[in-house]
Design a protein around this motif. Structure first.
Motif, mmCIF file in Angstrom:
data_model
loop_
_atom_site.group_PDB
_atom_site.id
_atom_site.type_symbol
_atom_site.label_atom_id
_atom_site.label_comp_id
_atom_site.label_asym_id
_atom_site.label_seq_id
_atom_site.Cartn_x
_atom_site.Cartn_y
_atom_site.Cartn_z
ATOM 1 N N LYS A 187 0.838 -1.211 0.000
ATOM 2 C CA LYS A 187 0.000 0.000 0.000
ATOM 3 C C LYS A 187 0.864 1.249 0.000
ATOM 4 N N ASN A 188 1.948 1.236 0.755
ATOM 5 C CA ASN A 188 2.843 2.387 0.769
ATOM 6 C C ASN A 188 3.443 2.644 -0.613
ATOM 7 N N LYS A 189 3.756 1.576 -1.335
ATOM 8 C CA LYS A 189 4.279 1.730 -2.694
ATOM 9 C C LYS A 189 3.246 2.366 -3.616
ATOM 10 N N GLN A 190 2.000 1.940 -3.470
ATOM 11 C CA GLN A 190 0.933 2.438 -4.340
ATOM 12 C C GLN A 190 0.572 3.890 -4.048
ATOM 13 N N THR A 191 0.647 4.271 -2.765
ATOM 14 C CA THR A 191 0.168 5.599 -2.364
ATOM 15 C C THR A 191 1.275 6.623 -2.171
ATOM 16 N N GLY A 192 2.494 6.141 -1.993
ATOM 17 C CA GLY A 192 3.578 7.070 -1.694
ATOM 18 C C GLY A 192 3.678 7.399 -0.215
ATOM 19 N N TRP A 193 2.846 6.788 0.604
ATOM 20 C CA TRP A 193 2.916 7.002 2.059
ATOM 21 C C TRP A 193 4.027 6.140 2.641
ATOM 22 N N ASP A 194 4.313 6.353 3.918
ATOM 23 C CA ASP A 194 5.285 5.492 4.603
ATOM 24 C C ASP A 194 4.732 5.091 5.964
ATOM 25 N N THR A 195 3.492 4.637 5.975
ATOM 26 C CA THR A 195 2.815 4.254 7.211
ATOM 27 C C THR A 195 3.585 3.136 7.919
ATOM 28 N N PRO A 196 3.980 3.353 9.185
ATOM 29 C CA PRO A 196 4.772 2.362 9.908
ATOM 30 C C PRO A 196 3.902 1.461 10.792
ATOM 31 N N ILE A 197 4.554 0.548 11.491
ATOM 32 C CA ILE A 197 3.888 -0.392 12.400
ATOM 33 C C ILE A 197 4.501 -0.264 13.788
ATOM 34 N N HIS A 198 3.646 -0.265 14.788
ATOM 35 C CA HIS A 198 4.090 -0.450 16.169
ATOM 36 C C HIS A 198 3.572 -1.797 16.639
ATOM 37 N N VAL A 199 4.405 -2.553 17.339
ATOM 38 C CA VAL A 199 3.976 -3.839 17.884
ATOM 39 C C VAL A 199 3.805 -3.718 19.394
ATOM 40 N N ASP A 200 2.577 -3.904 19.841
ATOM 41 C CA ASP A 200 2.290 -3.948 21.273
ATOM 42 C C ASP A 200 2.544 -5.387 21.725
ATOM 43 N N ALA A 201 3.750 -5.619 22.210
ATOM 44 C CA ALA A 201 4.151 -6.958 22.655
ATOM 45 C C ALA A 201 4.161 -7.034 24.174
ATOM 46 N N ALA A 202 3.224 -6.324 24.801
ATOM 47 C CA ALA A 202 3.169 -6.276 26.260
ATOM 48 C C ALA A 202 3.214 -7.670 26.859
ATOM 49 N N SER A 203 2.388 -8.568 26.324
ATOM 50 C CA SER A 203 2.329 -9.929 26.863
ATOM 51 C C SER A 203 3.245 -10.897 26.115
ATOM 52 N N GLY A 204 3.357 -10.736 24.803
ATOM 53 C CA GLY A 204 4.058 -11.733 23.997
ATOM 54 C C GLY A 204 5.525 -11.482 23.748
ATOM 55 N N GLY A 205 6.019 -10.293 24.107
ATOM 56 C CA GLY A 205 7.398 -9.946 23.780
ATOM 57 C C GLY A 205 8.440 -10.805 24.462
ATOM 58 N N PHE A 206 8.119 -11.309 25.660
ATOM 59 C CA PHE A 206 9.032 -12.195 26.360
ATOM 60 C C PHE A 206 8.637 -13.658 26.195
ATOM 61 N N ILE A 207 7.735 -13.934 25.252
ATOM 62 C CA ILE A 207 7.314 -15.309 24.971
ATOM 63 C C ILE A 207 7.772 -15.746 23.589
ATOM 64 N N ALA A 208 7.437 -14.943 22.566
ATOM 65 C CA ALA A 208 7.738 -15.322 21.178
ATOM 66 C C ALA A 208 9.213 -15.632 20.924
ATOM 67 N N PRO A 209 10.168 -14.832 21.442
ATOM 68 C CA PRO A 209 11.572 -15.145 21.140
ATOM 69 C C PRO A 209 12.026 -16.502 21.661
ATOM 70 N N PHE A 210 11.355 -17.029 22.676
ATOM 71 C CA PHE A 210 11.778 -18.280 23.304
ATOM 72 C C PHE A 210 10.961 -19.478 22.832
ATOM 73 N N LEU A 211 9.677 -19.285 22.584
ATOM 74 C CA LEU A 211 8.840 -20.395 22.129
ATOM 75 C C LEU A 211 8.726 -20.458 20.612
ATOM 76 N N TYR A 212 8.770 -19.303 19.948
ATOM 77 C CA TYR A 212 8.568 -19.250 18.495
ATOM 78 C C TYR A 212 9.653 -18.387 17.857
ATOM 79 N N PRO A 213 10.899 -18.792 17.961
ATOM 80 C CA PRO A 213 12.002 -17.947 17.478
ATOM 81 C C PRO A 213 11.967 -17.672 15.984
ATOM 82 N N GLU A 214 11.310 -18.539 15.201
ATOM 83 C CA GLU A 214 11.257 -18.335 13.744
ATOM 84 C C GLU A 214 10.129 -17.388 13.332
ATOM 85 N N LEU A 215 9.237 -17.084 14.262
ATOM 86 C CA LEU A 215 8.114 -16.204 13.939
ATOM 87 C C LEU A 215 8.613 -14.780 13.691
#
Length: 495
Positions: free
Chosen positions: A231-259
């Motif tokens: 969408k950014n390519k089509q529109t010329g925007w540069d809309t970014p992403i924030h990840v709210d990893a409040a609960s999962g930030g200390f889980i995903a790196p250890f249980l799902y490292p490939e995610l």
């Protein structure tokens, strides 16, 4: 020779330490008492009243850590009188915070050179972290719009309706429109395709949730990133992403490292995580990490010099304790990658024990996923006579605090119970909880229905028309939602 003296009336040290023996009248609740009381009495009065609180270890509603090792408790108590903001006076504490920021940034795959310092800060939970990240996005978007000579007075954020209330607070406090992707039955997280459709030139970021509060599910950040890149390519925007990893930030790196959910994705510019959740620290610590210095506008950073040296600061809170920062560093070096992985694997296994036990009863639908935050969200297959709110209320008699709640729009007719599996929730406790839930169900089966919702409504043409099961379920959910809200309001008035 025995030395003795007569105790004066003011010498209370020889008195019994039990409060009621020398504080016979109840103390005023909302005004300061006129006279002092002995320290033993003050302690006993407060301690006795606190016994009426729930047991934190049995509070299965909370994601927040309720147990730490005694050695860490000692470190926290030793630092309880240190004000974290006094960086010049407590340089070691400041250094420990910086080490935590760098460890977490690398855990989230921030694109850093070996000797490059990460950009981030410790906060009072993820709420403050989200406020800071949101302000950075808003300011960057405004600066760009000003430079382009475009209006910059109507910023918005796109999220799912499942976001935690702190996002609503940010939007309201800092005048940002919150555009929510509605949920639907069976799909209780943000749909990336619908989210990207809602993005416009005023969108300062899309917020993805790694570990929904409602059912623990991870949102598909990789798909969101790929769709947004196009969408950014089509529109010329540069809309970014924030990840709210409040609960999962200390889980995903250890249980799902490939995610792929973190800074491996180019549009992820900032991530928040709660150290006091699966970071395994007591309540009061969060972290926000930025991808690079370019993603944190300089004008948001304040410099103060009245504490002894020039100190840059980017926080909403100023004074705060140092204990939680020190505790986070303790956990990171004490457990290491291996230790965190072991804790998270154990939590996941205990969640599966609970899930399987609930399934064996034959009475519940499991709403949560096997992959994600280790929790079990479940709803009754048949709540026509008794519902999830009654189950939650009766479980309190066994000491369990299990929340019941309705889903957000457009799945608000679905009611669920949720059990969060923390480090201190053992397999034995999981099995015990299943037994107590079974007892509650048997007791409810023997009781008359409390759901006094009319089974039919008048119809202008045909007299009476029976309601569908879905309509009745929605009315039941709304009835109990109002009932619980009224009870909370009533309790607040009493207090």
């Amino acid at each position: 020779m025995v030395l003795s003296k007569t105790a004066s009336e003011s010498d209370v040290s020889i008195h019994s330490t039990f409060a009621s023996r020398y504080v016979r009248n109840s103390l005023p609740r909302f005004i300061m008492p006129d006279n002092s009381i002995p320290k033993e009495a003050a302690y006993q009065i407060i301690n006795d009243e606190l016994m009426l609180d729930g047991n934190p270890r049995l509070n299965l509603a909370s994601f927040v850590t309720t147990w730490m090792e005694p050695e860490c408790d000692k470190l926290m108590m030793a630092a309880i009188n240190k004000n974290y903001v006094d960086m010049d006076e407590y340089p070691v504490t400041t250094e420990l915070q910086n080490r935590c920021v760098n460890m977490i940034a690398r855990l989230f795959n921030a694109p850093l050179e070996e000797s490059e310092a990460a950009v981030g800060v410790g906060t009072v939970g993820s709420s403050e972290a989200i406020m800071l990240a949101g302000l950075a996005f808003k300011r960057k978007w405004q600066n760009k719009r000003k430079a382009e000579g475009k209006p910059y007075d109507k910023p918005n954020i796109v999220t799912g309706a499942n976001v935690q209330v702190c996002w609503e607070k940010f939007a309201r406090y800092f005048e940002v429109e919150l555009k929510e992707v509605k949920l639907r039955e069976g799909y209780y997280v943000m749909d990336p395709e619908k989210a990207v459709e809602m993005v416009d030139e005023n969108t300062i970021c899309v917020a993805a949730i790694l570990g929904s509060t409602l059912n623990g599910e991870f949102e598909d950040v990789k798909l969101l990133n790929d769709l947004l890149v196009e969408k950014n390519k089509q529109t010329g925007w540069d809309t970014p992403i924030h990840v709210d990893a409040a609960s999962g930030g200390f889980i995903a790196p250890f249980l799902y490292p490939e995610l792929e959910w973190d800074f491996r994705l180019p549009l992820v510019k900032s991530i928040n995580v709660s150290g006091h959740k699966y970071g395994l620290v007591y309540a009061g610590i969060g972290w926000v990490i930025w991808r690079s210095k370019d993603d944190l506008p300089d004008e948001l950073i304040f410099h103060i010099n009245y504490l002894g040296a020039d100190q840059p600061t980017f926080t909403l809170n100023f004074s705060k304790g140092s204990s939680q920062v020190i505790a986070q560093y303790y956990q990171l070096i004490r457990l290491g990658y291996e230790g965190y992985r072991n804790v998270m694997e154990n939590c996941h296994e205990n969640a599966m024990v609970l899930k399987e036990g609930l399934e064996k009863t034959g009475r519940f639908n499991i709403v949560s996923k096997d992959d994600g935050v280790p929790l079990v969200a479940f709803s009754l297959k048949d709540n026509s006579r008794h519902d999830e709110f009654e189950v939650a209320e009766m479980l309190r008699r066994f000491g369990w605090i299990v929340p019941a709640y309705t889903m957000p729009a457009d799945a608000q007719h679905i009611t669920v119970l949720r059990v969060v599996i923390r480090e201190d929730f053992s397999r034995t406790l999981a099995e015990r909880l299943v037994l107590d839930i079974t007892k509650v169900l048997h007791e409810l089966d023997s009781l008359p229905s409390k759901l006094l919702v009319p089974a039919s409504v008048p119809n202008g043409k045909n007299g009476v028309q029976k309601k569908s099961a879905l309509e009745t379920q929605r009315e039941v959910a709304n009835y109990w939602k109002k009932f619980v809200s009224d009870r909370k309001t009533s309790k607040n008035k009493i207090c």
